[in-house]
Design an enzyme around this catalytic site. Structure first.
Site, PDB file in Angstrom:
ATOM      1  CB  THR A   1     -15.061  26.133 -16.852  1.00 44.16           C
ATOM      2  OG1 THR A   1     -14.210  27.172 -17.331  1.00 44.16           O
ATOM      3  CG2 THR A   1     -16.113  25.848 -17.881  1.00 44.16           C
TER       4      THR A   1
ATOM      5  CD  GLU B   1     -16.911  24.104 -20.934  1.00 43.00           C
ATOM      6  OE1 GLU B   1     -17.211  23.248 -20.073  1.00 43.00           O
ATOM      7  OE2 GLU B   1     -15.818  24.687 -20.960  1.00 43.00           O
TER       8      GLU B   1
ATOM      9  CE  LYS C   1       2.548  11.742 -30.004  1.00 43.70           C
ATOM     10  NZ  LYS C   1       2.600  12.752 -31.007  1.00 43.70           N
TER      11      LYS C   1
ATOM     12  CD1 TRP D   1      -2.577   8.335 -29.107  1.00 43.92           C
ATOM     13  CD2 TRP D   1      -1.817  10.065 -27.916  1.00 43.92           C
ATOM     14  NE1 TRP D   1      -2.384   9.379 -29.971  1.00 43.92           N
ATOM     15  CE2 TRP D   1      -1.924  10.456 -29.275  1.00 43.92           C
ATOM     16  CE3 TRP D   1      -1.363  11.002 -26.977  1.00 43.92           C
ATOM     17  CZ2 TRP D   1      -1.588  11.736 -29.717  1.00 43.92           C
ATOM     18  CZ3 TRP D   1      -1.030  12.275 -27.423  1.00 43.92           C
ATOM     19  CH2 TRP D   1      -1.141  12.630 -28.782  1.00 43.92           C
TER      20      TRP D   1
HETATM   21  P1  ADP Z   1     -14.351  21.862 -13.859  1.00 41.12           P
HETATM   22  O1  ADP Z   1     -13.229  21.717 -14.845  1.00 41.12           O
HETATM   23  O2  ADP Z   1     -14.656  23.231 -13.449  1.00 41.12           O
HETATM   24  O3  ADP Z   1     -14.379  20.837 -12.786  1.00 41.12           O
HETATM   25  P2  ADP Z   1     -16.421  20.544 -15.336  1.00 41.12           P
HETATM   26  O4  ADP Z   1     -17.360  19.936 -14.395  1.00 41.12           O
HETATM   27  O5  ADP Z   1     -16.984  21.236 -16.507  1.00 41.12           O
HETATM   28  O6  ADP Z   1     -15.635  21.607 -14.656  1.00 41.12           O
HETATM   29  O7  ADP Z   1     -15.374  19.432 -15.762  1.00 41.12           O
HETATM   30  C1  ADP Z   1     -15.659  18.656 -16.875  1.00 41.12           C
HETATM   31  C2  ADP Z   1     -14.591  17.635 -17.108  1.00 41.12           C
HETATM   32  O8  ADP Z   1     -14.570  16.661 -16.073  1.00 41.12           O
HETATM   33  C3  ADP Z   1     -14.787  16.842 -18.366  1.00 41.12           C
HETATM   34  O9  ADP Z   1     -14.329  17.535 -19.493  1.00 41.12           O
HETATM   35  C4  ADP Z   1     -13.987  15.566 -18.074  1.00 41.12           C
HETATM   36  O10 ADP Z   1     -12.603  15.754 -18.333  1.00 41.12           O
HETATM   37  C5  ADP Z   1     -14.168  15.385 -16.601  1.00 41.12           C
HETATM   38  N1  ADP Z   1     -15.226  14.390 -16.339  1.00 41.12           N
HETATM   39  C6  ADP Z   1     -16.512  14.621 -16.073  1.00 41.12           C
HETATM   40  N2  ADP Z   1     -17.173  13.470 -15.877  1.00 41.12           N
HETATM   41  C7  ADP Z   1     -16.299  12.464 -16.032  1.00 41.12           C
HETATM   42  C8  ADP Z   1     -16.357  11.021 -15.963  1.00 41.12           C
HETATM   43  N3  ADP Z   1     -17.471  10.374 -15.654  1.00 41.12           N
HETATM   44  N4  ADP Z   1     -15.231  10.338 -16.204  1.00 41.12           N
HETATM   45  C9  ADP Z   1     -14.081  10.960 -16.477  1.00 41.12           C
HETATM   46  N5  ADP Z   1     -13.952  12.292 -16.552  1.00 41.12           N
HETATM   47  C10 ADP Z   1     -15.037  13.048 -16.336  1.00 41.12           C
END
Ligand code: ADP
Length: 528
Positions: free
Chosen positions: A173, A316, A426, A431
């Site tokens: 990540t 993940e 917050k 929220w």
């Molecule tokens: P990085 O943090 O390396 O970019 P990831 O691809 O694992 O890696 O990121 C995942 C995160 O991206 C999710 O936990 C979420 O917060 C955000 N995310 C992914 N898809 C969406 C979506 N369709 N809408 C909103 N947030 C998203």
């Protein structure tokens, strides 16, 4: 009593064997960085992967070793996916946009033994070589060196035998806090994820599909497309550069029906189309994920006759968690209602279980009532159990992994993602979703990009401040944006201040970096 069916482990080499046997001539087109184009097919990819597996064996690479790539999307990168895993090794796709310290950390942490890289990244590789302590072999992918390396072999070898619970791929990540963390996918988790991803509700792919994945092969396993594509014999069109003019041209010429990318990719395509009048006549399925797709984007694609699959997921979760498919009552909905549905992140496919828990105690399970917002947790066969080399599991006793996202589950199971746990604002014990504020602001015609932060407030704990980048040449002021937002979000959500900035920082995966934005405005103060 035991079952009486055959042993046939779910391993990724079965995917490429199938693709070569049943879809051998289905094309894999690459537009390389230098503008040249090549055409191969699934049978060629398998043959090259066999040769590569043999060449890795000759270098002494054995089962479980890590083989890394630092590369854009192209046929040779696809060969690496199957060549490395076919040699029994673990494919580690490195994101070249990471910062140098992160690049150093992950290659050493992964203990990569081989690195295959694009010529375009040679300056980066040269710079990093002295800091990478485990890489023994460097092979350039696109200047003839790769071909020469594999063409020394005849490809007449069996895949190195592995079991379905053995690891096949490692993705880190980008690490918004602390060092990046490695997610170690298994053959079984990868194959199940790939098969599920093909269904109509997700990629909607079959042998007629022509897919140009803009999502890079180094980001979250390219959403599983290189694996799923083999399972169904997709025609792939790869571009080693992400220039919207190149992408549009390729999409038109190769009659691309499917594409997948983060919202910023689609945004760039729209800009290009507006400036040139370019169109995408064959596109029918657009998968958008990685961050929330703004409403105007979904609406525009839908008006073009494209089905939008708005997906939520993370490294993940391999990465597919949910996708926005059409609902059973789709045909009875108005266009506006259909956009409402697509703006949410969709439902979980078979294999993903979701729940939300109270943000304060992190354990009370919340009802799926369409209003309660809580920490999103997930479990299933392609969800992480433990980070690579970590001492402890990343899940609770019942197997739930906390995603760090905040969302609402609706009675029909639809997920509406509202924020990340650390970005949610917050205000007076309630929220506010920073993402919803941003997306509402992005709908304003003069706004190029917007980011909302919770700023310390003497009375309310935190209050939202919206940072806005104006579109080039646009003349908008704060009052006009506030007025635009007034009927789009609750009154108490309206930002206390709207600040115009030249740019907003992004992470290595192209998302808004709240961490960096927060650091930039660490002295910012709101008055009571
Ligand atoms: P990085 O943090 O390396 O970019 P990831 O691809 O694992 O890696 O990121 C995942 C995160 O991206 C999710 O936990 C979420 O917060 C955000 N995310 C992914 N898809 C969406 C979506 N369709 N809408 C909103 N947030 C998203």
């Amino acid at each position: 009593m035991s079952g009486a069916m055959q042993d046939w482990d779910l391993v990724v080499t079965h995917l490429i064997d199938h693709a070569a046997r049943e879809h051998g001539q289905r094309e894999i087109v690459t537009r390389w960085a230098d503008g040249s184009e090549t055409r191969t097919g699934w049978a060629d990819i398998r043959q090259d992967a066999k040769k590569m597996a043999q060449a890795l064996g000759a270098l002494g690479i054995t089962k479980g070793d890590r083989v890394a790539t630092l590369a854009m999307n192209h046929a040779h990168h696809l060969v690496c996916w199957y060549g490395a895993t076919g040699a029994g090794a673990i494919l580690h796709t490195i994101n070249p946009r990471l910062f140098e310290d992160q690049l150093e950390y992950i290659a050493n942490h992964a203990e990569d033994r081989v690195l295959l890289y694009d010529a375009a990244f040679r300056p980066l590789v040269d710079k990093m070589k002295s800091r990478w302590t485990t890489i023994e072999h460097y092979i350039c992918l696109d200047d003839g060196e790769f071909r020469q390396w594999i063409d020394h072999q005849n490809g007449d070898v069996a895949w190195v035998p592995v079991g379905e619970r053995d690891p096949c791929m490692l993705c880190y990540t980008s690490g918004t806090t602390g060092n990046p963390k490695g997610v170690l996918y298994e053959h079984r988790s990868t194959v199940i994820h790939a098969l599920v991803a093909l269904q109509p509700a997700i990629f909607d792919a079959d042998p007629q599909s022509v897919m140009l994945p803009v999502v890079p092969m180094f980001h979250a396993a390219s959403w599983g497309l290189p694996w799923g594509g083999a399972a169904t014999g997709i025609k792939f069109v790869f571009s080693a550069v992400n220039d919207p003019a190149v992408l549009c041209d390729l999409m038109r010429r190769e009659r691309v029906t499917h594409s997948a990318g983060v919202p910023t990719v689609w945004q760039a395509m729209f800009h290009h189309m507006d400036a040139t009048g370019d169109t995408l006549p064959d596109l029918r399925q657009a998968i958008i994920g990685g961050s929330a797709a703004p409403r105007f984007m979904i609406e525009r694609l839908m008006r073009m006759g494209v089905n939008v699959a708005h997906a939520w997921g993370m490294t993940e979760t391999s990465p597919i968690g949910t996708t926005g498919a059409k609902t059973y009552d789709w045909d009875d909905l108005t266009f506006e209602q259909q956009v409402d549905v697509k703006q949410m992140q969709g439902r979980a496919p078979f294999g993903v279980e979701l729940r939300t828990v109270d943000l304060t105690d992190m354990q009370t399970v919340l009802p799926r009532d369409g209003v309660s917002s809580g920490a999103l947790q997930v479990r299933g066969p392609w969800v992480i159990r433990r980070y690579f080399k970590a001492e402890e599991d990343a899940v609770n006793a019942d197997g739930w992994f906390d995603t760090g996202d905040v969302g609402i589950l609706h009675p029909d199971g639809t997920l509406q993602l509202t924020d990340r746990t650390k970005d949610v604002i917050k205000s007076g014990g309630e929220w506010i979703s920073s993402v919803e504020l941003e997306n509402a602001a992005m709908g304003h015609p003069a706004v190029a990009e917007a980011a909302a932060l919770g700023m310390p407030h003497p009375r309310w704990d935190e209050r939202p401040v919206l940072f806005v980048v104006r579109k080039q040449g646009a003349q908008v002021e704060a009052a006009a944006i506030a007025e635009f937002l007034a009927d789009k979000v609750a009154k108490w959500w309206l930002p206390d201040a709207i600040e115009f900035v030249e740019d907003i920082p992004h992470t290595a995966t192209g998302k808004i970096s709240k961490k960096d934005l927060r650091a930039r405005f660490s002295d910012y103060r709101l008055s009571a």
